[in-house]
Design an enzyme around this catalytic site. Structure first.
Site, PDB file in Angstrom:
ATOM      1  CG  ASP A  32     -27.523  53.622   6.471  1.00 41.30           C
ATOM      2  OD1 ASP A  32     -27.772  53.160   5.347  1.00 41.30           O
ATOM      3  OD2 ASP A  32     -27.928  53.114   7.529  1.00 41.30           O
ATOM      4  CG  HIS A  50     -22.505  54.854   8.106  1.00 40.30           C
ATOM      5  ND1 HIS A  50     -22.162  53.636   8.634  1.00 40.30           N
ATOM      6  CD2 HIS A  50     -23.705  55.180   8.654  1.00 40.30           C
ATOM      7  CE1 HIS A  50     -23.108  53.249   9.475  1.00 40.30           C
ATOM      8  NE2 HIS A  50     -24.062  54.158   9.513  1.00 40.30           N
TER       9      HIS A  50
END
Ligand code: ZN
Length: 477
Positions: free
Chosen positions: A301, A443
């Site tokens: 992400d 991430h």
């Protein structure tokens, strides 16, 4: 309690004295006159891909009880302005987290009441990036108190003087009094203006100023600074003819670069070798049948992020692993080449909103704006519209779902990589917890998370796992 200590004193006064008048529904952040809004600032003519070696500095937490996400651009050659933005963002975040040394208690973790969960979001929009002028607006949405919690500031870089400039730096010193008088004259007539606050307004309190395409200077006032309008915020526009005599030499150049931009940005930055973007191409479509073999879906992400995402793509290619990237629109716009490389390599590109707000706290129109603008950027980069979105913080409700035809994707294994920033710990977590058909949350804005990936791929491959996209996993379950 609202975070106040970083806000200019006039804002502090305004917020305190007008708190009771600041009742605001979820739509209060919207700005009917086109002024900044948390949903996403209106697109400008600035194309961030034209800014050589641009980096977007991102950080976030994925903690539902203490959500925050910050971003600002680092333009090579404009280091003084980058430093000014960094100083503001770092201090605001430290204050929000209660680690700022100001005596401000943490806003986080105190309440079980969902309506009292705070949120801090700092995003940016380019105003100008042309000739020797850079202009950026930072938008701070702070949901720790009453009022709309939206603070905006413009940051300017003067390439001729090699100096960072504030909003009032657009006006020459000797004209500040006349300028301020003209601003006050316009504000005085507006409904909701507090005469005492207006009297106290100083030129240096004006911290959001930008030029319109026809050369007028537009000022924007946070709610509470000079009063509370019925909706949105107060703006003052001084037309070109009246404002031009008051502009500083830099202000005149900033005005000209807005109305008649040069083709390029030239700050005299020494060009660094551009990081290579991987050119891996997927070998056909993925036919993995997750009903027959052990599958796992790695998801990344908040990117794309310069250097980290490219490194990650190399690691994934080495193991012929596919993954899903939930990209943030303002990063896609800055680095479409990285998103294109993700798609070309056979990975899935999903939508993670434009600027990473909690979508459940926005109006339907704002949710649509966050998602649609991002999907448009992804489509422009890859040629394919995303079909999946991951709501920031995993926060989703019926209203958010109804605002889009994309399907929401949460996760089943949270690495908490944003918290630990430790490659070994991230790899160990995934390796210890992974089970068949997991959707793993990571991430690619953190180098430590990217560094954890080779070990994850090596170990789980040896255990017979196949790394597939979320859509592939869903299609064959
Ligand atoms: Zn996120």
């Amino acid at each position: 309690m609202r975070v106040h200590t970083l806000i200019p004193s006039v804002v502090l006064l305004g917020s305190l004295s007008l708190t009771t008048a600041c009742s605001s529904g979820p739509g209060a952040a919207s700005a009917p006159d086109g002024a900044p809004s948390v949903a996403a600032t209106p697109p400008t003519t600035v194309d961030p891909t034209k800014i050589k070696d641009l980096t977007i500095v991102n950080d976030s937490s994925n903690d539902r009880s203490c959500p925050w996400a910050t971003s600002y651009p680092a333009v090579p050659g404009a280091e003084a302005t980058t430093a000014a933005m960094k100083k503001y963002v770092d201090a605001y975040l430290a204050n929000y987290l209660g680690t700022g040394g100001s005596g401000q208690a943490s806003n986080c973790g105190g309440s079980a009441d969902a309506s009292e969960v705070p949120e801090l979001n700092i995003s940016f929009a380019f105003l100008v990036a042309s000739g020797d002028v850079v202009g950026v607006r930072l938008l701070t949405q702070d949901r720790t108190g009453t009022g709309d919690g939206l603070t905006t500031r413009t940051y300017w870089y003067d390439g001729a003087a090699h100096a960072s400039r504030t909003a009032i730096g657009l006006v020459t010193d000797s004209s500040r009094d006349a300028f301020l008088a003209a601003v006050k004259k316009q504000l005085k007539q507006r409904q909701g203006i507090d005469p005492n606050l207006l009297a106290e307004l100083r030129a240096t309190d004006i911290d959001d100023a930008s030029f319109t395409p026809d050369g007028a200077l537009k000022l924007s006032f946070d709610r509470g600074t000079v009063g509370v309008p019925a909706g949105g915020r107060y703006t003052v526009t001084l037309d070109r003819a009246s404002v031009t005599p008051w502009l500083s030499a830099f202000g005149k150049r900033a005005q000209r670069q807005t109305t008649d931009p040069s083709r390029t940005l030239d700050l005299g930055a020494t060009s660094t070798p551009t990081a290579a973007v991987p050119t891996e191409t997927a070998s056909g479509t993925d036919n993995t049948d997750c009903a027959q073999v052990k599958c796992i879906a790695l998801t990344f992400d908040d990117g794309p992020a310069v250097t980290y995402t490219a490194t990650l793509l190399k690691y994934l290619a080495q193991y012929k692993a596919r993954a899903t990237f939930f990209t943030v629109g303002q990063n896609v716009a800055a680095h479409p080449e990285l998103v294109r490389a993700e798609a070309k390599a056979g990975h899935e590109v999903g939508n993670h909103s434009w600027s990473h707000p909690d979508l459940t706290r926005l109006t339907t129109a704002q949710v649509k704006q966050q998602l649609e603008r991002t999907s448009a950027a992804i489509t422009a980069a890859t040629g394919t519209a995303p079909t999946l979105f991951r709501p920031p913080y995993g926060a989703v409700n019926a209203q958010v779902k109804a605002a889009t035809s994309m399907s929401p994707v949460l996760w089943t294994l949270d690495t908490e990589d944003w918290k630990y920033r430790d490659a070994t710990k991230v790899a160990d977590t995934v390796i210890a917890k992974a089970t068949r058909n997991d959707v793993v949350l990571m991430h690619d804005i953190h180098p430590t998370s990217v560094a954890a990936v080779p070990e994850i791929l090596r170990t789980l491959s040896a255990r017979g796992y196949h790394f597939v996209t979320v859509s592939r996993l869903r299609a064959t379950l």
